[in-house]
Enzyme design. Structure first.
Site, PDB file in Angstrom:
ATOM      1  N   LYS A 107     -26.963   1.092 -12.403  1.00 40.32           N
ATOM      2  CA  LYS A 107     -27.909   1.671 -13.356  1.00 40.32           C
ATOM      3  C   LYS A 107     -27.213   2.252 -14.583  1.00 40.32           C
ATOM      4  O   LYS A 107     -27.871   2.508 -15.595  1.00 40.32           O
ATOM      5  CB  LYS A 107     -28.777   2.711 -12.668  1.00 40.32           C
TER       6      LYS A 107
HETATM    7  C1  LIG Z   1     -31.712   1.342  -7.876  1.00 42.96           C
HETATM    8  C2  LIG Z   1     -30.858   0.731  -6.847  1.00 42.96           C
HETATM    9  C3  LIG Z   1     -31.211  -0.467  -6.213  1.00 42.96           C
HETATM   10  C4  LIG Z   1     -32.538  -1.143  -6.472  1.00 42.96           C
HETATM   11  O1  LIG Z   1     -32.626  -1.679  -7.772  1.00 42.96           O
HETATM   12  P1  LIG Z   1     -34.050  -2.086  -8.361  1.00 42.96           P
HETATM   13  O2  LIG Z   1     -33.772  -2.484  -9.766  1.00 42.96           O
HETATM   14  O3  LIG Z   1     -34.911  -0.859  -8.294  1.00 42.96           O
HETATM   15  O4  LIG Z   1     -34.587  -3.176  -7.529  1.00 42.96           O
HETATM   16  C5  LIG Z   1     -30.322  -1.023  -5.321  1.00 42.96           C
HETATM   17  N1  LIG Z   1     -29.159  -0.424  -5.025  1.00 42.96           N
HETATM   18  C6  LIG Z   1     -28.780   0.733  -5.599  1.00 42.96           C
HETATM   19  C7  LIG Z   1     -27.484   1.360  -5.214  1.00 42.96           C
HETATM   20  C8  LIG Z   1     -29.608   1.345  -6.536  1.00 42.96           C
HETATM   21  O5  LIG Z   1     -29.237   2.492  -7.096  1.00 42.96           O
END
Ligand SMILES: *Cc1c(COP(=O)(O)O)cnc(C)c1O
Length: 435
Positions: A107
């Protein structure tokens, strides 16, 4: 490029409006009006391009009409200032390590890009204050808070479920101060997400303050995630993988990450197919099997960033395939795993390959182990560093995973958070008082 709502009941908007609004007024999600087709020469050149070069190229194709060329280049390069290596785990399976950024999760990419883009849009608007509301089950809050820390004209409110995120995660958004406020909600992640959604729909709040979302409903958050899909392909081809047989597996919660991959494919990236890997929250998996989408309350798992009972980007997936279940199952298959299965996979990865995935990555790894066909090569997105889930990982591996220095630094800060009920009126009056 204009952006339209998936619901189709509100006007098209500019990139700036889409970023600042977050959600469309008709509750739909914004989508680019069209998907520029990237030339074959670009695809062929991927193995020899750096991540930054790829990112700048893709950013220019999507955002080039809306952001000054030099500024876009600079903010894209600043976003992508850490490596995203493709690492071989075992025969035919690679891990795309998305955890080398400041908060050690994928993210960071979207959050850093969005913060810089908002800063760019604010450049001529010194008096404007944009309030970013973000619901988090752990990783979003830390990436967004760190991405936006100190950005002029932006305040961030992080809503997280009390007692449901790990200490390390919590430290990453409750210790920053400055323009970052952490709200500890007495409820689960879905409650946090609902409070944020209701705030966007509340006319009084929207009259009095400028609100936006930094969840993956925001186009500036999820679209930049496309960059690394191209980079993954380039690295795989460079390593000798058959370019026609690449399968990408995405551990999914709100489905922002995989949606970026699906759009990359639409723009010309030759991925053969995708796998959406879920933990016990099997809503999408059930949709693939039955054609019926039935959201339900999320259940807690050891891959908690994917504990989502009503994935917010599902509307985008439907939109990309014109609501055709038949088309969706041609390109995406699913998998769902219990905590026991995730633990088993993590344990056996460490012992048989020496590679330690985090619990989310383990979900992706298992889906490839079970789902790859002959001749296919799989890449799973390793969405976070295993040390972010140290408590879980250590119990499973009976080890003591080292906490990287970057992460340790957060643990030394002082926690500051504000307790909040899950009642919208409480949240609303808190926001109004903060003006
Ligand atoms: C947010 C997150 C996900 C899921 O991603 P999405 O875009 O919401 O499907 C998977 N793994 C980790 C470690 C995350 O922080």
């Amino acid at each position: 490029m204009k952006y339209r709502s998936t619901t189709g009941a509100s006007p098209e908007v500019t990139l700036e409006e889409a970023v600042i609004k977050g959600l469309a007024p008709d509750r739909g999600l914004y989508m680019p009006l069209s998907f520029p087709q990237l030339p074959r020469e670009f695809i062929d050149a991927l193995p020899d391009m750096s991540l930054q070069e790829i990112a700048v190229y893709v950013a220019q194709s999507l955002f080039g009409e809306d952001v000054d060329k030099e500024a876009l280049k600079r903010l894209t390069e600043e976003t992508m200032n850490f490596p995203i290596p493709l690492v071989k785990v075992k025969d035919n399976i690679y891990s795309l390590e998305l955890f080398h950024g400041p908060t050690l999760a994928f993210k960071d990419v979207g959050a850093r890009f969005m913060a810089r883009l908002l800063g760019y849009f604010n450049r001529d608007n010194q008096d404007r204050v944009v309030n970013v509301l973000v619901a988090t089950s752990g990783d979003t809050g830390s990436a967004v808070a760190n991405g936006f820390l100190g950005v002029d004209g932006v305040r961030v409110f992080v809503l997280y479920p009390k007692g449901k995120v790990s200490k390390i995660q919590e430290a990453q958004f409750t210790t920053l101060g400055k323009n970052i406020t952490a709200l500890e909600v007495d409820g689960n992640f879905d409650d946090c997400q609902r409070l944020v959604k209701e705030a966007f729909m509340d006319s009084e709040l929207n009259e009095k303050m400028m609100l936006t979302s930094a969840n993956s409903i925001n186009v500036a958050r999820f679209l930049p995630q496309m960059f690394y899909y191209f980079h993954a392909y380039g690295q795989a081809v460079k390593a000798g993988v058959n370019p026609e047989e690449i399968v990408i597996c995405v551990p999914s919660g709100n489905f922002g990450n995989i949606t970026a991959g699906l759009i990359a494919k639409k723009m010309g990236l030759p991925v053969k197919r995708f796998i959406a890997a879920n933990n016990a929250n099997d809503i999408f998996f059930n949709y693939l099997n039955t054609g019926v989408y039935s959201p339900k309350a999320s259940v807690s798992t050891i891959a908690n960033a994917m504990d989502v009972g009503d994935p917010s980007n599902f509307a985008r997936v439907l939109d990309l395939y014109d609501n055709s279940h038949e088309e969706i199952v041609k390109e995406i298959s699913g998998a769902t795993y219990s905590d026991d299965q995730i633990s088993e996979t993590l344990y056996s990865a460490v012992n048989s390959t020496g590679y330690t995935p985090d619990p989310h990555g383990a979900v992706g790894l298992r889906a490839l182990e079970e789902g790859l066909k002959e001749d296919e090569t799989g890449i799973f997105l390793e969405t976070a560093h295993p040390a972010k889930f140290k408590d879980t990982v250590d119990v499973i591996t009976k080890g003591d995973i080292e906490i990287p220095e970057k992460l340790r630094a957060f643990m030394n800060g002082e926690k500051k958070s504000i307790e909040m009920s899950r009642d919208f009126q409480d949240f609303k009056s808190f926001l109004l008082k903060s003006i």
